[in-house]
Design an enzyme around this catalytic site. Sequence first.
Site, PDB file in Angstrom:
ATOM      1  N   HIS A 158       1.079  -1.233   0.401  1.00  0.00           N
ATOM      2  CA  HIS A 158       0.059  -0.038  -0.063  1.00  0.00           C
ATOM      3  C   HIS A 158       0.802   1.128  -0.024  1.00  0.00           C
ATOM      4  CE1 HIS A 158      -2.912  -2.545   2.307  1.00  0.00           C
ATOM      5  NE2 HIS A 158      -4.058  -1.763   0.701  1.00  0.00           N
ATOM      6  N   CYS A 193      -2.736   0.333   9.869  1.00  0.00           N
ATOM      7  CA  CYS A 193      -3.667  -0.870   9.376  1.00  0.00           C
ATOM      8  C   CYS A 193      -5.025  -0.665  10.770  1.00  0.00           C
ATOM      9  CB  CYS A 193      -3.340  -1.621   8.942  1.00  0.00           C
ATOM     10  SG  CYS A 193      -1.653  -1.854   8.746  1.00  0.00           S
TER      11      CYS A 193
HETATM   12  C1  CIR Z   1      -3.821  -7.919   3.176  1.00  0.00           C
HETATM   13  O1  CIR Z   1      -3.049  -8.493   2.096  1.00  0.00           O
HETATM   14  O2  CIR Z   1      -4.376  -7.649   2.788  1.00  0.00           O
HETATM   15  C2  CIR Z   1      -3.024  -8.555   5.098  1.00  0.00           C
HETATM   16  N1  CIR Z   1      -2.633  -9.256   5.220  1.00  0.00           N
HETATM   17  C3  CIR Z   1      -2.381  -6.653   5.211  1.00  0.00           C
HETATM   18  C4  CIR Z   1      -3.448  -5.807   5.250  1.00  0.00           C
HETATM   19  C5  CIR Z   1      -2.754  -4.867   5.727  1.00  0.00           C
HETATM   20  N2  CIR Z   1      -2.846  -3.684   5.730  1.00  0.00           N
HETATM   21  C6  CIR Z   1      -2.388  -1.600   5.536  1.00  0.00           C
HETATM   22  O3  CIR Z   1      -1.444  -1.310   5.675  1.00  0.00           O
HETATM   23  N3  CIR Z   1      -3.296  -1.249   5.654  1.00  0.00           N
END
Ligand code: CIR
Length: 256
Positions: free
Chosen positions: A160, A247
């Site tokens: 991201h 997150c």
């Molecule tokens: C994903 O791949 O969607 C999750 N394992 C990690 C999401 C992390 N979110 C973020 O950095 N905003």
Amino acid sequence: MHIAITREVSPAIGRCELTHLDRRPIDVTLAQAQHRQYEECLTALGCRVERLPAEPDLPDSVFVEDTAIVLDELAVITRPGAASRRPETASVARALASYRPLHHIQAPGTLDGGDVLRLGHTLFVGQSGRSNAVGIDQLRALLRPWGYRVEAVPVTGCLHLKSAVAQVAPNTLLINRDWVPDDLWADWDLIDVDPAEPFAANALLVGDGVIYPAAYPATRERLRERGIRVRPVDVSELIKAEGGVTCCSLILAARP
Ligand code: CIR
């Protein structure tokens, strides 16, 4: 006063989405304890934490940031780029409905909140594996009437936009220039992550405090040298799920 919406770590987190990391076993009990400490930091920084119950069948549901973009005037419920994560949005929408009018990203648009870096009235949005041009255009159209500008930013090598750049002080960004262009931030002071810690750019600024992973001591020292003191949190198990500190919460200003 801020409200921080969080969600308990799912017992299924071991089955999380992974894009840039190899799968390693996640200690769920430890992840839950680390998440509680993260919530305690939010409380110490003046947030009222509103924790949603765990979702046993949604492995990534602790990462609530990806499900919504919350501004003072409205909230936009996203359509996450990973199909497995789309069922996460309904319960977040229910929680946010008490605080903000809701708008929604619609198919075929995709958008993850982790791709949205808000700096004043500009929202920089990562064009990543998760957020597509249709989703970004929808966000732009939704926010234009409120005076917000949406700028698409190419992101490569990480999940991201906020894996690559985050705000750490009123005029300062922490950045990994390998993953995001560095010519967009001319008005900002930049601090580079330590080259040995490529994942170290993700930091959570809340009020005048910064929540920061304990895993990145060399970058933390760079922050300290520039006068930025952080609250370190051990989030080793969430890092294995490709998560960071932004997150795990949605932070919104509480209305009087
Ligand atoms: C994903 O791949 O969607 C999750 N394992 C990690 C999401 C992390 N979110 C973020 O950095 N905003």
